[in-house]
Structure formats: structure tokens, C-alpha cells
Scaffold this motif. Structure first.
Motif, PDB file in Angstrom:
ATOM      1  N   LEU A  62       3.537  10.498  -7.025  1.00 20.88           N
ATOM      2  CA  LEU A  62       4.687  10.683  -8.056  1.00 20.88           C
ATOM      3  C   LEU A  62       3.711  11.132  -9.156  1.00 20.88           C
ATOM      4  O   LEU A  62       4.167  12.001 -10.075  1.00 20.88           O
ATOM      5  CB  LEU A  62       5.611   9.860  -8.286  1.00 20.88           C
ATOM      6  CG  LEU A  62       6.818   9.578  -7.046  1.00 20.88           C
ATOM      7  CD1 LEU A  62       7.534   8.464  -7.418  1.00 20.88           C
ATOM      8  CD2 LEU A  62       7.288  10.914  -7.014  1.00 20.88           C
ATOM      9  N   ALA A  63       2.758  10.171  -9.569  1.00 23.04           N
ATOM     10  CA  ALA A  63       1.996  10.317 -10.804  1.00 23.04           C
ATOM     11  C   ALA A  63       1.248  11.893 -10.832  1.00 23.04           C
ATOM     12  O   ALA A  63       1.131  12.288 -11.839  1.00 23.04           O
ATOM     13  CB  ALA A  63       0.953   9.406 -11.095  1.00 23.04           C
ATOM     14  N   ALA A  64       0.749  12.013  -9.639  1.00 22.76           N
ATOM     15  CA  ALA A  64      -0.223  13.184  -9.501  1.00 22.76           C
ATOM     16  C   ALA A  64       0.606  14.511  -9.359  1.00 22.76           C
ATOM     17  O   ALA A  64      -0.009  15.501  -9.991  1.00 22.76           O
ATOM     18  CB  ALA A  64      -1.052  13.079  -8.212  1.00 22.76           C
ATOM     19  N   GLY A  65       1.666  14.589  -8.677  1.00 23.49           N
ATOM     20  CA  GLY A  65       2.287  15.990  -8.419  1.00 23.49           C
ATOM     21  C   GLY A  65       3.825  15.786  -8.859  1.00 23.49           C
ATOM     22  O   GLY A  65       4.453  16.758  -8.323  1.00 23.49           O
ATOM     23  N   GLY A  66       4.243  14.817  -9.410  1.00 22.02           N
ATOM     24  CA  GLY A  66       5.878  14.776  -9.585  1.00 22.02           C
ATOM     25  C   GLY A  66       6.603  14.519  -8.360  1.00 22.02           C
ATOM     26  O   GLY A  66       6.323  13.370  -7.827  1.00 22.02           O
ATOM     27  N   THR A  67       7.513  15.420  -7.779  1.00 20.52           N
ATOM     28  CA  THR A  67       8.430  14.946  -6.979  1.00 20.52           C
ATOM     29  C   THR A  67       7.680  14.830  -5.641  1.00 20.52           C
ATOM     30  O   THR A  67       8.092  14.391  -4.457  1.00 20.52           O
ATOM     31  CB  THR A  67       9.580  15.824  -6.938  1.00 20.52           C
ATOM     32  OG1 THR A  67       8.841  17.394  -6.467  1.00 20.52           O
ATOM     33  CG2 THR A  67      10.222  16.000  -8.111  1.00 20.52           C
ATOM     34  N   GLY A  68       6.726  15.736  -5.437  1.00 21.41           N
ATOM     35  CA  GLY A  68       5.825  15.835  -4.197  1.00 21.41           C
ATOM     36  C   GLY A  68       6.479  16.948  -3.122  1.00 21.41           C
ATOM     37  O   GLY A  68       5.823  17.462  -2.484  1.00 21.41           O
ATOM     38  N   LYS A  98       0.732  -1.217   0.109  1.00 20.62           N
ATOM     39  CA  LYS A  98       0.060   0.025  -0.037  1.00 20.62           C
ATOM     40  C   LYS A  98       0.942   1.295  -0.118  1.00 20.62           C
ATOM     41  O   LYS A  98       0.386   2.307  -0.681  1.00 20.62           O
ATOM     42  CB  LYS A  98      -1.116   0.006   1.183  1.00 20.62           C
ATOM     43  CG  LYS A  98      -1.959  -1.093   1.202  1.00 20.62           C
ATOM     44  CD  LYS A  98      -2.907  -0.768  -0.129  1.00 20.62           C
ATOM     45  CE  LYS A  98      -4.022  -1.625  -0.370  1.00 20.62           C
ATOM     46  NZ  LYS A  98      -4.784  -1.607  -1.711  1.00 20.62           N
ATOM     47  N   GLN A  99       1.803   1.087   0.578  1.00 15.83           N
ATOM     48  CA  GLN A  99       2.812   2.434   0.781  1.00 15.83           C
ATOM     49  C   GLN A  99       3.410   2.784  -0.885  1.00 15.83           C
ATOM     50  O   GLN A  99       3.668   3.722  -0.993  1.00 15.83           O
ATOM     51  CB  GLN A  99       4.068   2.092   1.713  1.00 15.83           C
ATOM     52  CG  GLN A  99       4.930   3.212   1.886  1.00 15.83           C
ATOM     53  CD  GLN A  99       4.158   4.544   2.606  1.00 15.83           C
ATOM     54  OE1 GLN A  99       3.376   4.421   3.339  1.00 15.83           O
ATOM     55  NE2 GLN A  99       4.221   5.799   1.842  1.00 15.83           N
ATOM     56  N   GLU A 100       3.848   1.711  -1.470  1.00 18.31           N
ATOM     57  CA  GLU A 100       4.158   1.694  -2.664  1.00 18.31           C
ATOM     58  C   GLU A 100       3.293   2.235  -3.509  1.00 18.31           C
ATOM     59  O   GLU A 100       3.594   3.006  -4.595  1.00 18.31           O
ATOM     60  CB  GLU A 100       4.889   0.231  -3.258  1.00 18.31           C
ATOM     61  CG  GLU A 100       5.994  -0.355  -2.701  1.00 18.31           C
ATOM     62  CD  GLU A 100       7.123   0.710  -3.094  1.00 18.31           C
ATOM     63  OE1 GLU A 100       7.271   1.268  -4.426  1.00 18.31           O
ATOM     64  OE2 GLU A 100       8.117   1.055  -2.200  1.00 18.31           O
ATOM     65  N   GLU A 101       2.235   1.740  -3.652  1.00 15.96           N
ATOM     66  CA  GLU A 101       0.858   2.154  -4.475  1.00 15.96           C
ATOM     67  C   GLU A 101       0.688   3.636  -3.951  1.00 15.96           C
ATOM     68  O   GLU A 101       0.449   4.447  -5.104  1.00 15.96           O
ATOM     69  CB  GLU A 101      -0.313   1.473  -3.985  1.00 15.96           C
ATOM     70  CG  GLU A 101      -1.554   1.948  -4.909  1.00 15.96           C
ATOM     71  CD  GLU A 101      -2.647   0.867  -4.549  1.00 15.96           C
ATOM     72  OE1 GLU A 101      -3.692   1.595  -4.556  1.00 15.96           O
ATOM     73  OE2 GLU A 101      -2.549  -0.369  -3.895  1.00 15.96           O
ATOM     74  N   PHE A 102       0.757   3.978  -2.716  1.00 18.80           N
ATOM     75  CA  PHE A 102       0.642   5.661  -2.413  1.00 18.80           C
ATOM     76  C   PHE A 102       1.603   6.351  -2.970  1.00 18.80           C
ATOM     77  O   PHE A 102       1.401   7.452  -3.604  1.00 18.80           O
ATOM     78  CB  PHE A 102       0.376   5.867  -0.876  1.00 18.80           C
ATOM     79  CG  PHE A 102       0.430   7.227  -0.525  1.00 18.80           C
ATOM     80  CD1 PHE A 102      -0.456   7.790  -0.634  1.00 18.80           C
ATOM     81  CD2 PHE A 102       1.710   7.706   0.014  1.00 18.80           C
ATOM     82  CE1 PHE A 102      -0.661   9.276  -0.211  1.00 18.80           C
ATOM     83  CE2 PHE A 102       1.557   9.171   0.521  1.00 18.80           C
ATOM     84  CZ  PHE A 102       0.590   9.602   0.220  1.00 18.80           C
TER      85      PHE A 102
END
Length: 141
Positions: A75-81, A66-70
Motif C-alpha cells: 500500500l505504501a509503495a503503490g497505493g491500492t495495488g 508478515k502478511q500485514e507487513e507485506f
């Protein structure tokens, strides 16, 4: 095992055990039964501990998935975060400043309301209270 039927006559002809030997056999059987129960309890405790370890390992694996999925979604939504974090921090600081401004502008109003309510004291005694007091002390009107 086969069970043999024994008649009373056959039993009466059988030499009886000495009472000491019978008691010793009973005590030995009781001791063995206690050992069996203790071993069963210990085995149950071991099984419970192993089940707990197994469950924890499953939980850890699931948590990792779940942590990997999150992380992949972030990363897909906001880039680097990091930019999202900085944006959130700036928004939080703006909200804090707005709340502090509201506090400063409204603190005097709130103080005035509290003081006015504290100073408004009604000196009238309700008639129900007067009657109850008179009744309690036996004073009739």
C-alpha cells in the motif's frame, strides 16, 4: 530405605515362599511395568501432539504478522495495488505477444535447420569401426 545384611544361616531358616506365589508376584510386577511403559508412551504422544499444535499456532501468528507487513509495504509503495496489478498484466501481455511474433518469424528457419540435418547422412564408415568389426568377426585384412 535401609538395606539389611542377611547371612546365609538366616536365609536358610526363613520359610520359603511357595513357587506359585513368587511367580504370581513376578507376573504382577511385569504387568505393572508394562502399564507404566504404555502410560509413558501415551503421555509422550500427547506431549508431541500438544507441541505440534503450539508450533502451528506460533507459525500462524508469524505468518499473519508478515502478511500485514507485506500488505502495508504494498500500500505504501503503490497505493491500492490494483493499478500495479493492471500494469504487470499489460507488461506480461506485451511480452507474450513479442514471443509469439518471434516464434512466427523463426519457426520456418528452425524447421529448415532440422530438415537439413536430418537429410545430411554421411555414408563413410570410420576406419576404427571397420577394424573393430573385422576383429570381432575374425576377418583379417
Amino acid at each position: 530405605r535401609s538395606i539389611k545384611r542377611v547371612s546365609y544361616e538366616q536365609l536358610s531358616k526363613t520359610p520359603t515362599m511357595s513357587s506359585g506365589t513368587g511367580i504370581q508376584e513376578l507376573m504382577a510386577a511385569e504387568t505393572r511395568a508394562s502399564q507404566i511403559v504404555a502410560e509413558a508412551r501415551a503421555a509422550r504422544g500427547d506431549r508431541m501432539k500438544q507441541a505440534k499444535v503450539d508450533a502451528q499456532s506460533l507459525i500462524d501468528v508469524y505468518k499473519g504478522e508478515k502478511q500485514e507487513e507485506f500488505n502495508s509495504r504494498v500500500l505504501a509503495a503503490g497505493g491500492t495495488g490494483g493499478s500495479a496489478s493492471a500494469k504487470l498484466q499489460a507488461e506480461t501481455n506485451n511480452n507474450i505477444q513479442a514471443m509469439q511474433g518471434q516464434f512466427q518469424s523463426n519457426s520456418q528457419k528452425a524447421t529448415d535447420v532440422l530438415l537439413s540435418k536430418c537429410c545430411e547422412v554421411s555414408l563413410e564408415v570410420p576406419t576404427a569401426r571397420v577394424r573393430a568389426t573385422q576383429k570381432a568377426y575374425g576377418v583379417a585384412k
